[in-house]
Design a protein around this motif. Structure first.
Motif, short mmCIF file in Angstrom:
data_model
loop_
_atom_site.label_atom_id
_atom_site.label_comp_id
_atom_site.label_asym_id
_atom_site.label_seq_id
_atom_site.Cartn_x
_atom_site.Cartn_y
_atom_site.Cartn_z
N ALA A 429 2.15 28.14 -6.29
CA ALA A 429 1.63 27.36 -7.43
C ALA A 429 2.78 27.04 -8.37
CB ALA A 429 0.55 28.17 -8.15
N SER A 430 2.49 26.25 -9.36
CA SER A 430 3.52 25.90 -10.36
C SER A 430 3.01 26.30 -11.74
CB SER A 430 3.79 24.39 -10.33
OG SER A 430 4.81 24.06 -11.24
N PRO A 431 3.59 27.36 -12.37
CA PRO A 431 4.65 28.21 -11.81
C PRO A 431 4.08 29.17 -10.77
CG PRO A 431 3.96 29.03 -13.93
CD PRO A 431 3.20 27.75 -13.74
N PRO A 432 4.93 29.67 -9.83
CA PRO A 432 4.44 30.55 -8.79
C PRO A 432 4.07 31.93 -9.33
CG PRO A 432 6.83 30.37 -8.66
CD PRO A 432 6.38 29.37 -9.69
N LEU A 433 3.12 32.58 -8.67
CA LEU A 433 2.73 33.94 -9.00
C LEU A 433 3.41 34.87 -8.00
CD1 LEU A 433 1.03 35.95 -10.64
CD2 LEU A 433 -0.87 35.51 -9.07
N GLU A 434 4.32 35.68 -8.47
CA GLU A 434 5.08 36.55 -7.59
C GLU A 434 4.50 37.96 -7.62
OE1 GLU A 434 9.17 36.33 -8.60
OE2 GLU A 434 9.34 34.17 -8.26
N GLY A 435 3.96 38.39 -6.47
CA GLY A 435 3.38 39.71 -6.39
C GLY A 435 2.15 39.84 -7.29
N VAL A 436 1.94 41.08 -7.76
CA VAL A 436 0.82 41.34 -8.68
C VAL A 436 1.41 41.95 -9.95
CG1 VAL A 436 -1.41 42.47 -8.98
CG2 VAL A 436 -0.69 41.76 -6.69
N PRO A 437 1.85 41.12 -10.89
CA PRO A 437 2.42 41.66 -12.13
C PRO A 437 1.38 42.46 -12.91
CG PRO A 437 2.08 39.29 -12.32
CD PRO A 437 1.83 39.64 -10.90
N ASN A 438 1.85 43.31 -13.81
CA ASN A 438 0.97 44.23 -14.50
C ASN A 438 -0.21 43.56 -15.23
OD1 ASN A 438 0.48 47.08 -15.19
ND2 ASN A 438 0.79 46.37 -17.30
N PRO A 439 0.00 42.45 -15.93
CA PRO A 439 -1.14 41.82 -16.60
C PRO A 439 -2.25 41.41 -15.62
CG PRO A 439 0.92 40.96 -17.49
CD PRO A 439 1.27 41.76 -16.28
N ILE A 440 -1.85 40.90 -14.44
CA ILE A 440 -2.83 40.48 -13.43
C ILE A 440 -3.49 41.72 -12.84
CG2 ILE A 440 -3.16 39.26 -11.25
CD1 ILE A 440 -2.51 37.47 -13.65
#
Length: 531
Positions: A429-440
């Motif tokens: 996606a734009s911007p890309p989602l890399e991994g599962v960051p803490n907020p997510i």
């Protein structure tokens, strides 16, 4: 087919690019490094003012590699919008990515062929001879279609040297053709004269005597390879085993050029035989003088010897099969009950873990016989990608529905697997989602907790992580709490402990070796033998 000479003076229109990649067997069936190399080459050509005049097509041997390359190209197109003019319906001849089964009818100036298959471990000296559709009947026609889609140039990407394809381990004509085509791409026209095809006329012979013997034996129905080996120490004729194309029934030595080049009689008659016998060869010899005196009788004797060897091999196999069928009762005597001190420890262990390992929770009981013959109780159902709302902007209810969609297919499952499956949808996606960051991750945790409160999910805290929802095992309400399945594309730490425990408790009273065999059949390979 009639071909005409080219006006081009370049060395070859077919080239080979070797990539230090690994084939991910069972985990996607892709070769990521090779896919990246293909995409880099496409982008390089499209950005070159001279090279982008030539249309490009990409062909892969399987659909998984095709999808991976397609995804990587999409990523490049998002990064550089100038590439978009070479794709889509508006381009005169848009770049295409197709697999061996779907490429028929398409044609481009340049074809980039991604083999994909190859070694699956760093530094491997051998690899599987499984090349997907090439191993099936008619695979040679599929390969021919793929490599004839180009009008100007073919570039082949592989992660192995052509010499790693061992033709004695596969009878597939397409694999043989692939090996020779890769050799041609690697070394040019000189490789064509060295290709050994097991059909008379193009073999390598040391003498006319060897060729005459080979032709007579072929007419009797034997499949023959010539000059077996990769150095000066070779066997003149190898007879392929009729029942096992991956091995030789026997080797035939003729007293031709190789024999006479040996520096001494000892080397000719004793050393060679001793070494080859130690390597498992059954050797037969034909003397040229015998052949010239009575060629028919001499070859008939060899034919009879080969037939006897074949019959003896079949007899041994039948005996071995009978022995295997009765090995539980005849070969290995297991005790009816475990020793008392071991039995008490097992019972203590089962009592201590009864909630975790109780077999009554399994969807359908797994028996030793089912593992033995079926390899696994049920296939692992992986969630198929469908559109879900972006977790960065979605409401909590939307995220709950997205996670429920995944868990309803793959559950019972560990939460972090569901999180990563969801997040990977937005890697590009734009911007890309890399991994599962803490907020997510916190959003996902909140969604899981709320779904449990609403009665939509049930959970088991199998990792003793009271507050770490990330490691909980969850499933849709009303579904079995433990389902024994094939490992699928799960990492080992993504398999619920209760699932592992159910299998172990089923086999707990079995002898240790038997338990280990069945356990590995379930989670790694159903082809492991009892030996």
């Amino acid at each position: 087919m009639v071909t005409f000479p080219s006006s081009e003076i370049k060395k070859s229109a077919v080239s080979l690019v070797k990539v230090p990649g690994l084939y991910q067997r069972g985990r996607g069936r892709t070769n990521p490094d090779e896919a990246k190399a293909v995409v880099q080459e496409v982008v390089r050509r499209l950005k070159d003012a001279e090279l982008n005049k030539f249309s490009i097509g990409i062909v892969t041997l399987n659909s998984e590699q095709q999808r991976l390359i397609d995804d990587l190209l999409d990523q490049e197109r998002r990064t550089d919008p100038d590439l978009e003019c070479f794709f889509g319906d508006n381009a005169p001849e848009p770049v295409f990515v197709k697999n061996l089964e779907t490429v028929q009818g398409d044609q481009r100036d340049i074809i980039l062929l991604s083999v994909g298959y190859g070694p699956d471990a760093p530094g491997a000296k051998t690899m599987s001879m499984n090349f997907g559709p090439l191993n099936r009947k008619g695979g040679e026609r599929r390969l021919n279609v793929a490599i004839t889609r180009a009008t100007s140039e073919v570039v082949i990407f592989t992660s192995f040297d052509p010499s790693m394809i061992d033709l004695t381990r596969t009878p597939a004509l397409a694999v043989r053709d692939l090996k020779h085509y890769l050799e041609f791409a690697d070394r040019g026209p000189s490789a064509l004269g060295e290709a050994i095809l097991s059909v008379g006329g193009t073999d390598l012979f040391d003498s006319d005597f060897e060729e005459a013997v080979a032709e007579r034996l072929r007419k009797m129905g034997w499949t023959i390879h010539t000059q077996i080996g990769v150095s000066k120490f070779r066997i003149d004729l190898g007879i392929v085993h009729p029942d096992h194309p991956g091995k030789y029934l026997a080797g035939i030595e003729c007293d031709g050029a190789t024999y006479h080049r040996s520096p001494s009689a000892r080397d000719r008659d004793r050393v060679r035989h001793a070494v080859l016998n130690d390597l498992g060869w059954k050797l037969l010899r034909i003397w040229s003088t015998d052949y010239w005196i009575d060629s028919v009788g001499t070859v008939n004797k060899i034919h009879e010897s080969l037939t006897q060897l074949h019959s003896a091999d079949r007899g041994r196999e039948q005996e071995s099969n009978k022995e295997n069928e009765g090995r539980e009762s005849d070969r290995i005597k297991y005790p009816e009950t475990l020793p008392e001190e071991v039995s008490s420890k097992v019972e203590d262990f089962k009592e201590d873990k009864k909630d975790l390992f109780s077999t009554h929770q399994i969807q359908s009981p797994v028996t030793d016989e089912e593992i033995e013959f079926n390899g696994y109780q049920a296939p692992y159902a992986s969630w198929r990608k469908t559109a879900l709302p972006d977790p960065r902007s979605a409401t909590l209810e939307e995220i709950i529905n997205g996670l429920l969609a995944i868990i309803s297919v793959e559950g019972p499952m560990v939460c972090h697997r569901a999180y990563f499956i969801y997040a990977r949808l937005f890697e590009k996606a734009s911007p890309p989602l890399e991994g599962v960051p803490n907020p997510i991750r916190q959003k996902f945790n909140a969604a899981i907790r709320k779904a449990i409160r609403q009665g939509k999910l049930e959970d088991r805290n199998e990792h003793n992580a009271e507050d770490d929802v990330y490691r909980w095992i969850v499933r849709s309400t009303g579904t079995p709490s433990v389902i024994v399945r094939k490992r699928g594309n799960r990492e080992f730490n993504e398999i619920p402990p209760s699932e592992l425990g159910a299998v172990l408790s089923t086999f707990i009273a079995k002898p240790p070796a038997k338990t280990q065999i069945n356990f590995f059949r379930l989670y790694w390979s159903d082809t492991i033998s009892d030996r």
